[in-house]
Design a protein around this motif. Sequence first.
Motif, PDB file in Angstrom:
ATOM      1  N   MET A 226       0.813  -1.223   0.000  1.00 32.33           N
ATOM      2  CA  MET A 226       0.000   0.000   0.000  1.00 32.33           C
ATOM      3  C   MET A 226       0.840   1.263   0.000  1.00 32.33           C
ATOM      4  SD  MET A 226      -1.278  -0.573   3.885  1.00 32.33           S
ATOM      5  CE  MET A 226      -1.131  -2.329   3.553  1.00 32.33           C
ATOM      6  N   ALA A 227       0.294   2.277  -0.686  1.00 33.51           N
ATOM      7  CA  ALA A 227       0.820   3.628  -0.580  1.00 33.51           C
ATOM      8  C   ALA A 227       0.046   4.334   0.528  1.00 33.51           C
ATOM      9  CB  ALA A 227       0.642   4.369  -1.901  1.00 33.51           C
ATOM     10  N   ILE A 228       0.750   5.101   1.334  1.00 35.29           N
ATOM     11  CA  ILE A 228       0.138   5.841   2.447  1.00 35.29           C
ATOM     12  C   ILE A 228       0.364   7.324   2.170  1.00 35.29           C
ATOM     13  CG2 ILE A 228       0.154   6.231   4.935  1.00 35.29           C
ATOM     14  CD1 ILE A 228       1.414   3.425   5.234  1.00 35.29           C
ATOM     15  N   TYR A 229      -0.688   8.111   2.337  1.00 31.53           N
ATOM     16  CA  TYR A 229      -0.562   9.534   1.994  1.00 31.53           C
ATOM     17  C   TYR A 229      -1.307  10.379   3.019  1.00 31.53           C
ATOM     18  CZ  TYR A 229      -0.093  13.593  -1.101  1.00 31.53           C
ATOM     19  OH  TYR A 229       0.239  14.806  -1.637  1.00 31.53           O
ATOM     20  N   SER A 230      -0.670  11.445   3.443  1.00 29.28           N
ATOM     21  CA  SER A 230      -1.266  12.362   4.419  1.00 29.28           C
ATOM     22  C   SER A 230      -1.417  13.746   3.797  1.00 29.28           C
ATOM     23  CB  SER A 230      -0.382  12.460   5.667  1.00 29.28           C
ATOM     24  OG  SER A 230      -0.194  11.189   6.253  1.00 29.28           O
ATOM     25  N   ALA A 231      -2.546  14.379   4.073  1.00 29.46           N
ATOM     26  CA  ALA A 231      -2.801  15.717   3.545  1.00 29.46           C
ATOM     27  C   ALA A 231      -3.765  16.427   4.489  1.00 29.46           C
ATOM     28  CB  ALA A 231      -3.396  15.631   2.142  1.00 29.46           C
ATOM     29  N   GLU A 232      -3.991  17.712   4.221  1.00 28.86           N
ATOM     30  CA  GLU A 232      -4.778  18.507   5.158  1.00 28.86           C
ATOM     31  C   GLU A 232      -6.209  18.001   5.287  1.00 28.86           C
ATOM     32  OE1 GLU A 232      -3.968  22.653   4.658  1.00 28.86           O
ATOM     33  OE2 GLU A 232      -5.730  23.217   5.847  1.00 28.86           O
ATOM     34  N   GLY A 233      -6.773  17.473   4.197  1.00 29.67           N
ATOM     35  CA  GLY A 233      -8.140  16.964   4.256  1.00 29.67           C
ATOM     36  C   GLY A 233      -8.217  15.529   3.773  1.00 29.67           C
ATOM     37  N   LEU A 234      -9.321  14.859   4.108  1.00 30.65           N
ATOM     38  CA  LEU A 234      -9.471  13.460   3.712  1.00 30.65           C
ATOM     39  C   LEU A 234      -9.544  13.293   2.196  1.00 30.65           C
ATOM     40  CD1 LEU A 234     -11.931  11.836   6.284  1.00 30.65           C
ATOM     41  CD2 LEU A 234      -9.563  11.173   5.807  1.00 30.65           C
ATOM     42  N   ASP A 235     -10.185  14.244   1.498  1.00 32.48           N
ATOM     43  CA  ASP A 235     -10.265  14.126   0.040  1.00 32.48           C
ATOM     44  C   ASP A 235      -8.865  14.092  -0.568  1.00 32.48           C
ATOM     45  OD1 ASP A 235     -12.975  14.193   0.234  1.00 32.48           O
ATOM     46  OD2 ASP A 235     -13.256  16.095  -0.816  1.00 32.48           O
ATOM     47  N   ALA A 236      -8.033  15.020  -0.139  1.00 32.70           N
ATOM     48  CA  ALA A 236      -6.677  15.097  -0.699  1.00 32.70           C
ATOM     49  C   ALA A 236      -5.855  13.884  -0.290  1.00 32.70           C
ATOM     50  CB  ALA A 236      -5.995  16.386  -0.240  1.00 32.70           C
ATOM     51  N   ALA A 237      -6.066  13.386   0.910  1.00 33.05           N
ATOM     52  CA  ALA A 237      -5.335  12.192   1.354  1.00 33.05           C
ATOM     53  C   ALA A 237      -5.743  10.977   0.517  1.00 33.05           C
ATOM     54  CB  ALA A 237      -5.586  11.935   2.842  1.00 33.05           C
ATOM     55  N   ALA A 238      -7.048  10.873   0.233  1.00 31.06           N
ATOM     56  CA  ALA A 238      -7.550   9.752  -0.574  1.00 31.06           C
ATOM     57  C   ALA A 238      -6.998   9.833  -1.999  1.00 31.06           C
ATOM     58  CB  ALA A 238      -9.078   9.771  -0.596  1.00 31.06           C
ATOM     59  N   GLU A 239      -6.991  11.020  -2.549  1.00 31.78           N
ATOM     60  CA  GLU A 239      -6.471  11.196  -3.914  1.00 31.78           C
ATOM     61  C   GLU A 239      -4.975  10.888  -3.965  1.00 31.78           C
ATOM     62  OE1 GLU A 239      -9.791  14.661  -4.744  1.00 31.78           O
ATOM     63  OE2 GLU A 239      -7.670  15.229  -4.702  1.00 31.78           O
ATOM     64  N   GLY A 240      -4.253  11.373  -2.966  1.00 28.56           N
ATOM     65  CA  GLY A 240      -2.804  11.149  -2.944  1.00 28.56           C
ATOM     66  C   GLY A 240      -2.462   9.671  -2.841  1.00 28.56           C
ATOM     67  N   ALA A 241      -3.138   8.966  -1.934  1.00 26.41           N
ATOM     68  CA  ALA A 241      -2.845   7.534  -1.758  1.00 26.41           C
ATOM     69  C   ALA A 241      -3.156   6.769  -3.043  1.00 26.41           C
ATOM     70  CB  ALA A 241      -3.652   6.970  -0.586  1.00 26.41           C
ATOM     71  N   THR A 242      -4.266   7.118  -3.680  1.00 27.19           N
ATOM     72  CA  THR A 242      -4.672   6.426  -4.904  1.00 27.19           C
ATOM     73  C   THR A 242      -3.685   6.685  -6.038  1.00 27.19           C
ATOM     74  OG1 THR A 242      -6.975   6.622  -4.225  1.00 27.19           O
ATOM     75  CG2 THR A 242      -6.565   6.161  -6.557  1.00 27.19           C
ATOM     76  N   LEU A 243      -3.311   7.939  -6.215  1.00 26.51           N
ATOM     77  CA  LEU A 243      -2.407   8.263  -7.328  1.00 26.51           C
ATOM     78  C   LEU A 243      -0.999   7.727  -7.081  1.00 26.51           C
ATOM     79  CD1 LEU A 243      -3.716  11.832  -8.207  1.00 26.51           C
ATOM     80  CD2 LEU A 243      -4.180   9.659  -9.374  1.00 26.51           C
ATOM     81  N   ARG A 244      -0.577   7.655  -5.813  1.00 24.08           N
ATOM     82  CA  ARG A 244       0.736   7.049  -5.510  1.00 24.08           C
ATOM     83  C   ARG A 244       0.718   5.559  -5.854  1.00 24.08           C
ATOM     84  NH1 ARG A 244       4.144   9.929  -1.923  1.00 24.08           N
ATOM     85  NH2 ARG A 244       3.964  12.118  -2.458  1.00 24.08           N
ATOM     86  N   GLN A 274      -6.444   7.455   9.538  1.00 29.62           N
ATOM     87  CA  GLN A 274      -6.943   8.272  10.643  1.00 29.62           C
ATOM     88  C   GLN A 274      -7.555   9.551  10.096  1.00 29.62           C
ATOM     89  OE1 GLN A 274      -5.665  11.375  11.442  1.00 29.62           O
ATOM     90  NE2 GLN A 274      -3.951  11.300  10.011  1.00 29.62           N
ATOM     91  N   ALA A 275      -8.612   9.990  10.778  1.00 30.32           N
ATOM     92  CA  ALA A 275      -9.338  11.184  10.351  1.00 30.32           C
ATOM     93  C   ALA A 275      -9.339  12.241  11.448  1.00 30.32           C
ATOM     94  CB  ALA A 275     -10.781  10.811   9.990  1.00 30.32           C
ATOM     95  N   VAL A 276      -8.318  12.216  12.317  1.00 30.20           N
ATOM     96  CA  VAL A 276      -8.382  13.034  13.540  1.00 30.20           C
ATOM     97  C   VAL A 276      -7.116  13.828  13.833  1.00 30.20           C
ATOM     98  CG1 VAL A 276     -10.053  11.468  14.600  1.00 30.20           C
ATOM     99  CG2 VAL A 276      -7.624  11.068  14.969  1.00 30.20           C
ATOM    100  N   ASP A 277      -6.046  13.615  13.054  1.00 29.52           N
ATOM    101  CA  ASP A 277      -4.779  14.288  13.337  1.00 29.52           C
ATOM    102  C   ASP A 277      -4.703  15.604  12.557  1.00 29.52           C
ATOM    103  OD1 ASP A 277      -3.972  12.280  15.076  1.00 29.52           O
ATOM    104  OD2 ASP A 277      -3.009  11.106  13.499  1.00 29.52           O
ATOM    105  N   PRO A 278      -3.622  16.409  12.786  1.00 32.09           N
ATOM    106  CA  PRO A 278      -3.503  17.696  12.075  1.00 32.09           C
ATOM    107  C   PRO A 278      -3.526  17.542  10.551  1.00 32.09           C
ATOM    108  CG  PRO A 278      -2.015  17.645  13.936  1.00 32.09           C
ATOM    109  CD  PRO A 278      -2.598  16.267  13.846  1.00 32.09           C
ATOM    110  N   ASN A 279      -2.951  16.476   9.980  1.00 27.38           N
ATOM    111  CA  ASN A 279      -3.223  16.068   8.612  1.00 27.38           C
ATOM    112  C   ASN A 279      -3.974  14.741   8.687  1.00 27.38           C
ATOM    113  OD1 ASN A 279      -1.952  18.177   7.258  1.00 27.38           O
ATOM    114  ND2 ASN A 279       0.023  17.136   7.200  1.00 27.38           N
ATOM    115  N   LYS A 280      -4.764  14.443   7.666  1.00 29.99           N
ATOM    116  CA  LYS A 280      -5.491  13.163   7.615  1.00 29.99           C
ATOM    117  C   LYS A 280      -4.685  12.178   6.751  1.00 29.99           C
ATOM    118  CE  LYS A 280      -8.481  15.884   9.495  1.00 29.99           C
ATOM    119  NZ  LYS A 280      -8.136  16.302  10.859  1.00 29.99           N
ATOM    120  N   THR A 281      -4.876  10.889   7.022  1.00 32.90           N
ATOM    121  CA  THR A 281      -4.064   9.873   6.336  1.00 32.90           C
ATOM    122  C   THR A 281      -4.959   8.796   5.728  1.00 32.90           C
ATOM    123  OG1 THR A 281      -2.288  10.243   7.942  1.00 32.90           O
ATOM    124  CG2 THR A 281      -2.157   8.240   6.604  1.00 32.90           C
ATOM    125  N   CYS A 282      -4.702   8.493   4.460  1.00 38.88           N
ATOM    126  CA  CYS A 282      -5.377   7.382   3.782  1.00 38.88           C
ATOM    127  C   CYS A 282      -4.341   6.429   3.205  1.00 38.88           C
ATOM    128  CB  CYS A 282      -6.259   7.894   2.638  1.00 38.88           C
ATOM    129  SG  CYS A 282      -7.737   8.763   3.191  1.00 38.88           S
TER     130      CYS A 282
END
Length: 299
Positions: A226-244, A274-282
């Motif tokens: 799996m690729a793991i990606y963290s970003a300010e919001g869940l949408d961006a984290a989901a997109e980042g993990a998917t594109l990675r 996680q959906a609770v930290d300063p950045n979210k991670t998918c």
Amino acid sequence: MLTIRRETAVYAMSPENAPAARVPAGETLVFETADCFGGQIVKETDKLGALDWSRINPATGPVFVEGALPGDTLKVEILKIDLADQAAVVEAPGEGITGLAASEENTKILPIENGCAVFSPALSLPVKPVIGVIGTAPAEGAIPTGTPSFHGGNMDCRRIGENGTLYLPVNVEGALLAMGDLHAVMGDGEVCVCGAEIAGAVTVRVNVIKGQPLPLPFLVTPEHAMAIYSAEGLDAAAEGATLRMRTFLMDCAHLPAHEAGMLLSLCGDLRICQAVDPNKTCRMEVALGVLEKLGVVYP
Ligand code: CA
Ligand code: CA
């Protein structure tokens, strides 16, 4: 075996942190870790709001890995996670998602007995140890240990456990690996802001891979990659993990771009870490059996 004591902790990942130890590539070592509360919660009357917040989220280390240079990959094989004999979980107004509806602070202590975290007399949860915080130093600046980002950090990914191999970017010479914030058990999302927070000790083997053949951070478990990606919001984290992960399928499974996207839609699982930290991670995970048929070899 070399042991990094939990007293040697940092609260931000930074190139300015003095190494706690220097090890050659290939070394196996132990990181003793405090819980994310810095050991301040030992009974149910210990409440989150009364803690010394300067002692929250200690990460043991950092460790300088010889031969690791900027642009390389640090390979961390997680061999074993030993846990202390009790865990703590908290809920408080304004913390996490369930804290949006909470009206008071509560702490629950979960004894660890016979491989289970005891939630109540009727319910024991089998432990599945997780490393909540694990990362390398950024090239410049200081990233608080409570924040996940490109360097790893507070990813709170429940797949980061025993028998997993985590690949992290080397941003400074020596990589400066640090870790902490163990969970005896946690669910995807970490919705009340924490897992079953617990002290322990993590045995890892560290190696250096020249260059960055994988999209980082990247995790291989006995069942998934799996690729793991963290970003300010869940949408961006989901997109980042998917594109990675799409990049991984193109680079390491040699699929054409459109097939990489199609395959992820057919058998990739996009999950919230996680959906609770300063950045979210998918994470976007694919079963190893699928990747094996495509001839993927992990570095
Ligand atoms: Ca955490
Ligand atoms: Ca935690």
